[in-house]
Motif scaffolding. Structure first.
Motif, short mmCIF file in Angstrom:
data_model
loop_
_atom_site.label_atom_id
_atom_site.label_comp_id
_atom_site.label_asym_id
_atom_site.label_seq_id
_atom_site.Cartn_x
_atom_site.Cartn_y
_atom_site.Cartn_z
N SER A 37 -47.93 -1.12 49.62
CA SER A 37 -48.45 0.20 49.97
C SER A 37 -48.64 1.06 48.73
O SER A 37 -49.64 1.77 48.60
CB SER A 37 -47.51 0.92 50.94
OG SER A 37 -47.49 0.28 52.17
N SER A 41 -52.28 2.24 47.65
CA SER A 41 -52.50 3.69 47.67
C SER A 41 -53.00 4.19 46.32
O SER A 41 -53.92 5.02 46.26
CB SER A 41 -51.19 4.41 48.04
OG SER A 41 -50.80 4.08 49.34
N GLY A 78 -47.07 5.88 48.70
CA GLY A 78 -47.14 4.58 49.34
C GLY A 78 -45.83 3.83 49.30
O GLY A 78 -45.41 3.22 50.29
N THR A 82 -45.29 5.56 52.99
CA THR A 82 -46.15 4.72 53.81
C THR A 82 -45.52 3.38 54.15
O THR A 82 -45.47 2.99 55.32
CB THR A 82 -47.51 4.48 53.11
OG1 THR A 82 -48.10 5.73 52.83
CG2 THR A 82 -48.43 3.65 53.99
N SER A 86 -44.22 3.04 57.95
CA SER A 86 -45.11 2.20 58.76
C SER A 86 -44.38 0.96 59.27
O SER A 86 -44.56 0.56 60.42
CB SER A 86 -46.33 1.79 57.94
OG SER A 86 -47.07 2.92 57.57
N PHE A 120 -47.91 11.90 60.49
CA PHE A 120 -48.05 11.18 59.22
C PHE A 120 -49.03 11.91 58.29
O PHE A 120 -48.78 12.01 57.09
CB PHE A 120 -48.53 9.75 59.50
CG PHE A 120 -48.37 8.83 58.34
CD1 PHE A 120 -47.11 8.37 57.96
CD2 PHE A 120 -49.47 8.41 57.62
CE1 PHE A 120 -46.97 7.51 56.88
CE2 PHE A 120 -49.33 7.55 56.54
CZ PHE A 120 -48.07 7.10 56.18
N PHE A 124 -48.25 13.62 54.73
CA PHE A 124 -49.06 13.33 53.55
C PHE A 124 -49.38 14.62 52.80
O PHE A 124 -49.21 14.71 51.58
CB PHE A 124 -50.36 12.62 53.95
CG PHE A 124 -51.33 12.45 52.83
CD1 PHE A 124 -51.19 11.41 51.92
CD2 PHE A 124 -52.38 13.34 52.66
CE1 PHE A 124 -52.08 11.27 50.87
CE2 PHE A 124 -53.28 13.20 51.62
CZ PHE A 124 -53.13 12.16 50.72
N ASN A 179 -52.90 -0.87 55.16
CA ASN A 179 -53.06 -0.52 53.74
C ASN A 179 -54.45 -0.86 53.23
O ASN A 179 -55.00 -0.14 52.39
CB ASN A 179 -52.03 -1.24 52.88
CG ASN A 179 -50.68 -0.57 52.92
OD1 ASN A 179 -50.58 0.64 52.93
ND2 ASN A 179 -49.63 -1.37 52.96
N ALA A 182 -56.55 1.76 54.51
CA ALA A 182 -56.15 2.99 53.83
C ALA A 182 -56.67 3.07 52.41
O ALA A 182 -56.79 4.17 51.86
CB ALA A 182 -54.64 3.13 53.84
N TYR A 186 -57.58 6.73 51.79
CA TYR A 186 -56.98 7.58 50.75
C TYR A 186 -58.05 8.11 49.80
O TYR A 186 -57.92 9.22 49.28
CB TYR A 186 -55.89 6.84 49.99
CG TYR A 186 -54.59 6.74 50.74
CD1 TYR A 186 -54.15 7.78 51.56
CD2 TYR A 186 -53.79 5.61 50.66
CE1 TYR A 186 -52.96 7.70 52.26
CE2 TYR A 186 -52.60 5.53 51.36
CZ TYR A 186 -52.19 6.57 52.15
OH TYR A 186 -51.01 6.49 52.83
#
Length: 194
Positions: A37, A41, A78, A82, A86, A120, A124, A179, A182, A186
Motif C-alpha cells: 500500500s 500510494s 499507505g 491504508t 483495509s 476512510f 485521508f 491498491n 487506488a 490517489y
C-alpha cells in the motif's frame, strides 16, 4: 557490446517474484499489504505529479517541480493507514457478512460504500493535511470545499471495483486489488486536494 536485460523477459523471474510475494503474504499478511500500500500510494502521487507536469508543459505554463514530500506522505499513509485498515476491514466483512447471508453481495457493498468509504476518505483528508503541517482551520476549509465532490467521485469510480473486490476477489488479494485501483484514485485525490 550491448547488454540484454533477461530478467524482465524471463517468465521464470516473474513467477519467482509472484511466488515470493505470495509467501510474504502468507507469513506476514499485514506487513506485506502495508508495504504494498505504501509503495503503490507513493506511485499514485508521483503519477499525479507527472500528469500535472505534463499538463503544464502542453499549456506552456510554468512547470512545477516534483515535490518529493508528496510521495513520502502518500507512502506513510499507505503504510500505516491504508494497508492495515483495509486488511482488517476486509477480514471483518467476511465475518459479518459471510456468503451464507442472504443478499450478502449487496449488503457488503452498502456497508463498504456508505460507512467505510466516507470514513476512510475523511481520514485521508485529516491525515494528509496533518502530514503537510496544515492547521485544523485549513483542514476544515479543505473538507468543506473538496470532501463532497471527492466523495461523489469515489462512489462513481469505486463502486463497480469494490463490488468485484469484496465479492469475487479472494480476501488475501483484496488490499492489492484496491491498491492497484487506488494508484489512479490517489492521483485524482492529489489533484483535487490542491
Amino acid at each position: 557490446m550491448p547488454t540484454q536485460s533477461v530478467l524482465v523477459r524471463d517468465p521464470s523471474f516473474l513467477a519467482r517474484v509472484l511466488q515470493q510475494y505470495l509467501s510474504l503474504l502468507k507469513k506476514y499478511p499485514i506487513i506485506t499489504k502495508s508495504v504494498t500500500s505504501g509503495i503503490l500510494s507513493a506511485l499514485g502521487n508521483l503519477l499525479s505529479q507527472a500528469l500535472e507536469y505534463r499538463k503544464h508543459s502542453k499549456e506552456n505554463s510554468p512547470k512545477k517541480k516534483i515535490n518529493i514530500l508528496g510521495p513520502v506522505h502518500f507512502a506513510i499513509y499507505g503504510l500505516f493507514i491504508t494497508g492495515p485498515l483495509s486488511h482488517y476491514f476486509y477480514q471483518l466483512l467476511e465475518v459479518l457478512l459471510p456468503t451464507t447471508v442472504p443478499y450478502c453481495l449487496i449488503k457488503r457493498l452498502l456497508l463498504e460504500r456508505l460507512i467505510f468509504a466516507p470514513a476512510f476518505l475523511l481520514l485521508f483528508y485529516v491525515v494528509m493535511n496533518a502530514l503537510e503541517g496544515k492547521t485544523i482551520t485549513d483542514v476544515q476549509k479543505k473538507i468543506k470545499t473538496s470532501y463532497w465532490p471527492a466523495m461523489k467521485m469515489n462512489w462513481k469510480v469505486w463502486t463497480p471495483f469494490q463490488f468485484i473486490n469484496i465479492n469475487y476477489i479472494p480476501v488475501q488479494f483484496r488490499v492489492l486489488f484496491a491498491n492497484l485501483v487506488a494508484l489512479f484514485w490517489y492521483a485524482y485525490l492529489a489533484s483535487v486536494r490542491k
